[in-house]
Design a protein around this motif. Sequence first.
Motif, PDB file in Angstrom:
ATOM      1  N   ASP A 167       1.223  -1.421  -0.056  1.00 50.48           N
ATOM      2  CA  ASP A 167       0.481  -0.037  -0.024  1.00 50.48           C
ATOM      3  C   ASP A 167       0.578   1.508  -0.009  1.00 50.48           C
ATOM      4  N   SER A 168       2.384   1.339   0.923  1.00 54.15           N
ATOM      5  CA  SER A 168       2.558   2.599   1.028  1.00 54.15           C
ATOM      6  C   SER A 168       3.492   2.676  -0.748  1.00 54.15           C
ATOM      7  N   VAL A 169       4.135   1.707  -1.519  1.00 50.82           N
ATOM      8  CA  VAL A 169       4.754   1.697  -2.739  1.00 50.82           C
ATOM      9  C   VAL A 169       3.691   1.949  -4.117  1.00 50.82           C
TER      10      VAL A 169
ATOM     11  N   ALA B  10      -4.180   7.221   4.995  1.00 55.53           N
ATOM     12  CA  ALA B  10      -4.720   8.509   4.317  1.00 55.53           C
ATOM     13  C   ALA B  10      -4.239   9.604   5.283  1.00 55.53           C
ATOM     14  N   PHE B  11      -4.308   9.128   6.795  1.00 61.49           N
ATOM     15  CA  PHE B  11      -4.270  10.388   7.575  1.00 61.49           C
ATOM     16  C   PHE B  11      -2.672  11.033   7.899  1.00 61.49           C
ATOM     17  N   THR B  12      -1.864  10.000   7.700  1.00 60.49           N
ATOM     18  CA  THR B  12      -0.566   9.996   7.965  1.00 60.49           C
ATOM     19  C   THR B  12      -0.003  10.678   6.318  1.00 60.49           C
ATOM     20  N   SER B  13      -0.546  10.122   5.032  1.00 60.08           N
ATOM     21  CA  SER B  13      -0.100  11.303   4.398  1.00 60.08           C
ATOM     22  C   SER B  13      -0.664  12.564   4.150  1.00 60.08           C
ATOM     23  N   PHE B  14      -2.718  13.127   4.651  1.00 61.56           N
ATOM     24  CA  PHE B  14      -2.694  14.077   4.566  1.00 61.56           C
ATOM     25  C   PHE B  14      -1.277  15.114   5.411  1.00 61.56           C
TER      26      PHE B  14
ATOM     27  N   GLY C  71     -14.394  -3.566   7.837  1.00 61.28           N
ATOM     28  CA  GLY C  71     -14.081  -1.836   8.913  1.00 61.28           C
ATOM     29  C   GLY C  71     -12.929  -2.262   9.524  1.00 61.28           C
ATOM     30  N   THR C  72     -11.991  -3.594   9.565  1.00 66.89           N
ATOM     31  CA  THR C  72     -10.325  -3.576  10.267  1.00 66.89           C
ATOM     32  C   THR C  72      -9.946  -3.323   8.549  1.00 66.89           C
TER      33      THR C  72
ATOM     34  N   VAL D 285      -7.428   4.012   6.196  1.00 70.92           N
ATOM     35  CA  VAL D 285      -8.041   5.598   6.840  1.00 70.92           C
ATOM     36  C   VAL D 285      -6.498   5.989   7.928  1.00 70.92           C
ATOM     37  N   MET D 286      -5.842   5.773   8.129  1.00 69.57           N
ATOM     38  CA  MET D 286      -4.687   5.801   8.757  1.00 69.57           C
ATOM     39  C   MET D 286      -3.259   5.901   7.808  1.00 69.57           C
TER      40      MET D 286
END
Length: 103
Positions: free
Chosen positions: A23-25, A59-63, A49-50, A56-57
Amino acid sequence: MELLDINTLAFLVFFGFMAAFIDSVVGGGGLISIPALMWTGLPPLTVLGTNKVAAVMGAFTSFVTFVRSGKVDGWLIRRLFPISLIGSGVGVVTVRLIPSEFL
């Protein structure tokens, strides 16, 4: 909730790291994490949900990184956030209405 045995836990940790790395790459780590979570026998809503919490975590760090670099248009975010929130809510209600056997 029952505890996981060591083999299942090791399986989830391994595929969790693999999904996070992919996902990060290049994105799309859910293509690894969702089948791995489904294999353990968790209910589909719990699996989705998991997986969404992990997404979300990420995406939040990228944001936060983009905000700190000054590459975020605040005016655009204020306009699009309500639409995104409504779309998320509609998506959750829709998935909850679909029978788990179908999911």
